[in-house]
Motif scaffolding. Structure first.
Motif, PDB file in Angstrom:
ATOM      1  N   TRP A  42       0.870  -1.295   0.314  1.00 13.47           N
ATOM      2  CA  TRP A  42       0.055  -0.051  -0.149  1.00 13.47           C
ATOM      3  C   TRP A  42       0.683   1.136  -0.212  1.00 13.47           C
ATOM      4  CZ3 TRP A  42      -0.759   4.494   2.363  1.00 13.47           C
ATOM      5  CH2 TRP A  42      -2.608   5.202   1.962  1.00 13.47           C
ATOM      6  N   ARG A  43       1.691   1.403   1.071  1.00 16.07           N
ATOM      7  CA  ARG A  43       2.664   2.488   1.236  1.00 16.07           C
ATOM      8  C   ARG A  43       3.206   2.799   0.058  1.00 16.07           C
ATOM      9  NH1 ARG A  43       1.475   5.954   3.878  1.00 16.07           N
ATOM     10  NH2 ARG A  43       0.734   4.125   5.891  1.00 16.07           N
ATOM     11  N   THR A  44       4.236   1.536  -0.952  1.00 12.97           N
ATOM     12  CA  THR A  44       4.722   1.566  -2.010  1.00 12.97           C
ATOM     13  C   THR A  44       3.939   2.153  -3.020  1.00 12.97           C
ATOM     14  OG1 THR A  44       5.443   0.205  -1.705  1.00 12.97           O
ATOM     15  CG2 THR A  44       6.273   0.113  -4.109  1.00 12.97           C
ATOM     16  N   ASP A 116      -3.856  10.866   4.524  1.00  8.27           N
ATOM     17  CA  ASP A 116      -3.921   8.608   5.053  1.00  8.27           C
ATOM     18  C   ASP A 116      -3.898   8.773   6.051  1.00  8.27           C
ATOM     19  OD1 ASP A 116      -3.148   6.192   5.195  1.00  8.27           O
ATOM     20  OD2 ASP A 116      -0.869   6.584   5.212  1.00  8.27           O
ATOM     21  N   ARG A 117      -3.246   9.501   7.382  1.00  7.32           N
ATOM     22  CA  ARG A 117      -3.303   9.186   8.404  1.00  7.32           C
ATOM     23  C   ARG A 117      -3.755  10.898   9.564  1.00  7.32           C
ATOM     24  NH1 ARG A 117       0.997   5.091   9.830  1.00  7.32           N
ATOM     25  NH2 ARG A 117       0.322   3.289   8.649  1.00  7.32           N
ATOM     26  N   ALA A 118      -4.398  10.671  10.388  1.00 10.27           N
ATOM     27  CA  ALA A 118      -5.349  11.442  10.935  1.00 10.27           C
ATOM     28  C   ALA A 118      -3.995  12.082  12.434  1.00 10.27           C
ATOM     29  CB  ALA A 118      -6.001  11.761  12.005  1.00 10.27           C
ATOM     30  N   ALA A 173      -3.380   5.836  13.358  1.00  9.82           N
ATOM     31  CA  ALA A 173      -4.535   5.669  13.622  1.00  9.82           C
ATOM     32  C   ALA A 173      -5.244   4.649  12.359  1.00  9.82           C
ATOM     33  CB  ALA A 173      -5.249   7.244  12.260  1.00  9.82           C
ATOM     34  N   PRO A 174      -4.620   3.798  11.641  1.00 11.49           N
ATOM     35  CA  PRO A 174      -5.457   3.506  11.120  1.00 11.49           C
ATOM     36  C   PRO A 174      -4.961   1.354  12.224  1.00 11.49           C
ATOM     37  CG  PRO A 174      -3.175   3.381  10.011  1.00 11.49           C
ATOM     38  CD  PRO A 174      -3.543   4.587  10.754  1.00 11.49           C
ATOM     39  N   ALA A 175      -4.478   1.252  12.964  1.00  9.59           N
ATOM     40  CA  ALA A 175      -5.383   0.571  14.248  1.00  9.59           C
ATOM     41  C   ALA A 175      -5.560   0.750  14.963  1.00  9.59           C
ATOM     42  CB  ALA A 175      -3.313   0.228  14.357  1.00  9.59           C
ATOM     43  N   ALA A 227      -6.946  -9.544   9.846  1.00 12.03           N
ATOM     44  CA  ALA A 227      -5.337  -8.038   9.588  1.00 12.03           C
ATOM     45  C   ALA A 227      -5.519  -7.011   9.491  1.00 12.03           C
ATOM     46  CB  ALA A 227      -4.248  -9.037   8.492  1.00 12.03           C
ATOM     47  N   HIS A 228      -5.187  -6.551   9.921  1.00  8.10           N
ATOM     48  CA  HIS A 228      -5.337  -4.817   9.982  1.00  8.10           C
ATOM     49  C   HIS A 228      -4.349  -4.636   8.067  1.00  8.10           C
ATOM     50  CE1 HIS A 228      -5.869  -3.196  14.170  1.00  8.10           C
ATOM     51  NE2 HIS A 228      -6.593  -4.012  13.873  1.00  8.10           N
ATOM     52  N   ASN A 229      -3.719  -4.923   7.436  1.00 11.82           N
ATOM     53  CA  ASN A 229      -3.448  -4.984   6.121  1.00 11.82           C
ATOM     54  C   ASN A 229      -2.908  -6.150   5.868  1.00 11.82           C
ATOM     55  OD1 ASN A 229      -0.492  -5.572   6.666  1.00 11.82           O
ATOM     56  ND2 ASN A 229       0.420  -3.566   5.797  1.00 11.82           N
ATOM     57  N   ASP A 230      -2.995  -6.067   3.887  1.00 13.49           N
ATOM     58  CA  ASP A 230      -2.798  -7.383   3.543  1.00 13.49           C
ATOM     59  C   ASP A 230      -1.143  -7.573   3.915  1.00 13.49           C
ATOM     60  OD1 ASP A 230      -5.625  -7.277   1.943  1.00 13.49           O
ATOM     61  OD2 ASP A 230      -4.919  -6.277   0.278  1.00 13.49           O
ATOM     62  N   GLU A 276     -10.804  -2.125   0.760  1.00 19.59           N
ATOM     63  CA  GLU A 276     -10.633  -1.510   0.070  1.00 19.59           C
ATOM     64  C   GLU A 276      -9.903  -0.069   1.296  1.00 19.59           C
ATOM     65  OE1 GLU A 276     -10.582   0.554  -4.050  1.00 19.59           O
ATOM     66  OE2 GLU A 276     -12.002   0.354  -3.116  1.00 19.59           O
ATOM     67  N   CYS A 277      -8.643   0.095   1.259  1.00 17.62           N
ATOM     68  CA  CYS A 277      -7.983   1.758   1.717  1.00 17.62           C
ATOM     69  C   CYS A 277      -7.014   2.034   0.433  1.00 17.62           C
ATOM     70  CB  CYS A 277      -7.463   1.162   2.346  1.00 17.62           C
ATOM     71  SG  CYS A 277      -6.057   2.399   3.437  1.00 17.62           S
ATOM     72  N   ASN A 278      -8.004   2.974  -0.753  1.00 16.59           N
ATOM     73  CA  ASN A 278      -6.915   3.635  -1.083  1.00 16.59           C
ATOM     74  C   ASN A 278      -5.996   4.571  -1.058  1.00 16.59           C
ATOM     75  OD1 ASN A 278      -6.441   4.964  -4.191  1.00 16.59           O
ATOM     76  ND2 ASN A 278      -8.329   4.878  -4.077  1.00 16.59           N
TER      77      ASN A 278
HETATM   78  O1  AHR Z   1      -2.202   3.930   6.741  1.00 16.04           O
HETATM   79  C1  AHR Z   1      -2.845   3.646   5.843  1.00 16.04           C
HETATM   80  C2  AHR Z   1      -1.984   2.005   6.360  1.00 16.04           C
HETATM   81  O2  AHR Z   1      -0.486   2.018   6.298  1.00 16.04           O
HETATM   82  C3  AHR Z   1      -2.449   0.678   4.894  1.00 16.04           C
HETATM   83  O3  AHR Z   1      -3.622   0.000   5.034  1.00 16.04           O
HETATM   84  C4  AHR Z   1      -1.081  -0.215   5.344  1.00 16.04           C
HETATM   85  O4  AHR Z   1      -0.539  -1.174   4.777  1.00 16.04           O
HETATM   86  C5  AHR Z   1      -0.014   0.959   5.427  1.00 16.04           C
HETATM   87  O5  AHR Z   1       1.115   0.724   5.895  1.00 16.04           O
END
Ligand code: AHR
Length: 323
Positions: A42-44, A116-118, A173-175, A227-230, A276-278
């Motif tokens: 995702w980050r890439t 992306d994050r707050a 924030a996403p966790a 899982a909080h991410n793929d 999905e998380c775009n």
């Molecule tokens: O902040 C988004 C999250 O950060 C993505 O879901 C995750 O894959 C990334 O590392």
């Protein structure tokens, strides 16, 4: 006369150059961007989207990779302030601890955009706009899919559904939000129990390592992995296979991001659903940056539109995936 005009023009240029936020020409906007790191697929994709969009929009991008460390992000932001960039944007690795550096940006009159994050700060005037996903909603979507999944409903009709959770980076924030959204839906489902929950730091390697520990402790008792991410799910899939179990069958897996790796795992029958998380925030970010520099009013919050992809949709959707 000519020389007087030239001197006045030069003085104006020098003056403008000293004002943070002042832009001398249409294509000379300078954006300082502090990225979390390169922890996931995702980050890439997110980094690529930001770099490509900056090039396309003629924005000069000063890009800094924090390698998942808050102190590196703080250093990068300070350096952007010292360089008097027009706008600072960043994706904060964790939610707290940003007040001092954001106050410095405000004092230098450099607008800050969160992507992306707050952040969690008392003084909300420290940032101008936040562009990104609704992570709580993503957690809810994962749980709603799980509760409605036929094999899980059959299991719940007979007894308890034991879930293990791989959390993202502690304090991010996403966790925080993905856990919250997931638990919010499950609180009305007494049969669904989260029996283990630990961070896998959003990486494949950590996801595998923590899943190995979960399997060692709970073995076949585990029915579901959230899982909080793929990437963590993909790491965990390896651990499940190495333990002699079938991911996607013996352990039902739902994760978040919808990156290509997740679609490949779903097509192979090893992952059951991805929410999905775009990551393609680049074009919207550059539009925001231009509006901010032009002095236009910008929305305080821009939420990304996203979907849910169950395994059955994977083969059909895969050719359309952009990341
Ligand atoms: O902040 C988004 C999250 O950060 C993505 O879901 C995750 O894959 C990334 O590392």
């Amino acid at each position: 006369m000519k020389s007087v005009t030239f001197k006045v023009a030069s003085a104006v240029l020098v003056f403008l150059a000293l004002i943070p936020g002042a832009v001398l020409a249409k294509d000379s906007i300078v954006l300082g961007f502090s990225q979390v790191g390169a922890e996931s697929e995702w980050r890439t994709a997110n980094t690529q989207s930001i770099k490509e969009a900056a090039t396309q929009e003629g924005i000069t991008l000063k890009f800094s990779d924090a390698q998942q460390k808050q102190e590196n992000q703080i250093k990068a932001i300070r350096s952007f302030i010292a360089q008097r960039v027009n706008v600072i944007a960043f994706s904060p690795v964790v939610e707290t601890g940003w007040e001092p550096v954001l106050r410095e940006a405000k004092a230098a009159r450099i607008p800050v955009i969160l992507t992306d994050r707050a952040v969690s700060v008392k003084d909300e005037s420290l940032w101008l706009s936040f562009l990104g996903s609704d992570f709580v909603e993503e957690g809810r979507r994962a749980a709603k899919w799980l509760v409605g999944y036929a094999p899980i409903q059959e299991l719940a009709a007979k007894g308890e559904v034991n879930i293990v959770e791989l959390q993202g980076t502690v304090g991010s924030a996403p966790a925080i939000d993905r856990k919250k959204g997931f638990e919010e839906v499950l609180k009305d489902q007494p049969k669904f129990k989260i029996i283990r929950s630990q961070t896998g730091d959003f990486t494949r390697a950590k996801g595998k390592e923590v899943m190995e520990a979960f399997l060692k402790a709970e073995g076949k008792k585990i029915n579901v992995l959230y899982a909080h991410n793929d990437d963590m799910a993909i790491g965990a899939i390896q651990a499940i296979e190495e333990a002699g179990l079938k991911p996607g069958k013996d352990v039902i897996i739902v994760s978040i991001d919808a990156v290509k790796g997740a679609f490949e795992a779903m097509i192979a029958g090893k992952l059951n659903c991805t929410v999905e998380c775009n990551p393609q925030l680049g074009p919207q970010l550059m539009r925001l940056v231009k509006d901010v520099v032009a002095g236009k009013q910008v929305p305080r919050r821009i939420v990304t539109q996203e979907s849910v992809f169950p395994q059955e949709s994977a083969a059909r959707e895969f050719p359309n995936r952009k990341y």
